[in-house]
Design an enzyme around this catalytic site. Structure first.
Site, short mmCIF file in Angstrom:
data_model
loop_
_atom_site.label_atom_id
_atom_site.label_comp_id
_atom_site.label_asym_id
_atom_site.label_seq_id
_atom_site.Cartn_x
_atom_site.Cartn_y
_atom_site.Cartn_z
N LYS A 34 27.13 0.19 -16.89
CA LYS A 34 27.43 -0.67 -15.73
C LYS A 34 26.50 -0.36 -14.56
CE LYS A 34 31.07 2.59 -14.48
NZ LYS A 34 32.49 2.91 -14.64
N TYR A 254 14.37 6.42 15.57
CA TYR A 254 15.39 5.58 16.21
C TYR A 254 16.45 6.43 16.88
CZ TYR A 254 13.75 1.36 13.82
OH TYR A 254 13.02 0.31 13.39
#
Ligand SMILES: *Cc1c(COP(=O)(O)O)cnc(C)c1O
Length: 359
Positions: A34, A254
């Protein structure tokens, strides 16, 4: 020059599947693929798992992608189907389904199908996510045996909630509850995920469902894959795209979240949360440049991360390869630095990352 790249070691994958068989020699293996094979690339990984007996996925679309890729092994849908219209798709593609709820059983009973579907009846033994209650087992089992839309062999499944913790008695309780319930029923039994395979031999049953360990990563708390004789399959790499000097006390990145108290050098590496690297990786989370570890600083940005390489480092240059995780830098360790689990890091790899498969 390739930047963010997931190098996938297919020999390590084969080794890990052999390890699964070493741990659970009497069980068949449904390889869990998956979430794009835990970020490793669904179809290519499946193509290199010839020794698996079946594949397991969470969603119908994942199974269809395997069929479109030419894979012919049985495919088990771990969440089953969602409505009656899915059933012809299951039949046409040789998908097997979990039955975990009344709505699925009712839809199956009502459908008009050309042939029966192979079903796995999922029992909730304590995970409390999917699965019927133990008290419902007999009724579900006999209804499945009666409906012509289910194959007469109704396989039986459960799932562990705490198998990664060897000190937790829950797993033995789950195994005991399941065994007592299905005692004497001569059908295939399937209980164990990777942690069950490694730590709970009494839960191996006829089939096992390894996911994470196939990719060489430890499912057990506080350990790494190598300690269980697994080999990490993925190395996530990128390149240095700038080397710069920063003076003391200048805020970097940032939000200006980080400053050095002395002059230093930063290597800017082309990797960020836009590639799936965790934005919450804490300051000092290691990367490898050359053969040495260095720590990241400042905020992880979408495309870039700064690495403090120290004022005296003169050998690192633009174009140098950087390992974000891999055999010599366990993804388990990076997950701890980011407050998450290796499962999440692996399946968060984004489509921007290139894949390089190595035989
Ligand atoms: C994902 C999943 C697995 C595989 O688990 P791992 O811990 O990755 O081995 C097995 N069974 C079910 C039902 C799952 O959802």
């Amino acid at each position: 020059m390739r930047l963010a790249t997931a190098e996938i070691n297919l020999a390590a994958l084969a080794h890990n599947l052999a390890q699964v068989k070493g741990f659970a020699p009497n069980s068949k293996v449904m390889a869990v693929l998956k979430a794009n094979a835990y970020g490793h690339g669904l179809v290519t990984i499946a193509q290199h798992l010839n020794n698996a007996d079946a594949f397991a996925v969470a969603r119908i679309d994942e199974g269809l992608a395997l069929r479109a890729g030419g894979l012919t092994k049985p495919i088990v849908l771990l969440e089953g189907f969602f409505n009656k219209a899915d059933l012809p798709i299951l039949l046409a593609n040789n998908f097997q389904t979990i039955i975990h709820d009344e709505y699925q059983l009712a839809a199956l009973e009502k459908a008009k199908l050309d042939a029966p579907i192979t079903c796995w009846l999922k029992v909730n033994t304590g995970m409390h996510r999917l699965g019927i209650a133990p008290e419902q087992f007999e009724a579900f089992y006999s209804r499945l045996q009666k409906t012509p839309n289910a194959k007469n062999t109704v396989n039986l499944m459960t799932h562990f909630s705490c198998a990664d913790d060897i000190d937790n008695a829950k797993t033995v309780q789950q195994i005991t509850l399941f065994d007592n319930l299905v005692n004497g029923i001569d059908q295939a039994h399937c209980l164990s995920n990777s942690a069950g395979i490694i730590a709970w031999p009494s839960g191996h049953g006829d089939w096992v469902r390894p996911g994470l360990m196939l990719y060489g990563v430890s499912p057990m708390a506080n350990s790494i894959g190598q300690q269980h004789k697994l080999k990490p399959v993925m190395r996530l790499t990128t390149r240095v795209i700038a080397v710069r000097d920063v003076p003391a006390n200048e805020a970097v990145g940032y939000g200006g979240r980080w400053k050095s108290d002395k002059p230093t050098k930063l290597a800017v590496v082309a990797m960020g949360y836009g590639d799936g690297y965790p934005r919450h990786a804490k300051e000092g989370t290691p990367v490898i440049i050359g053969k040495q570890r260095y720590g990241i600083v400042g905020s992880v940005a979408m495309d870039m991360i700064s690495v403090d390489i120290g004022a005296n480092e003169h050998n690192i240059k633009v174009g140098d390869r950087v390992t974000m995780w891999g055999p010599d830098l366990p993804v388990e360790e990076i997950a701890l630095c980011a407050g998450t689990i290796p499962y999440e890091l692996l399946c968060n790899i984004t489509p921007r990352v290139s894949y390089e498969y190595q035989r």
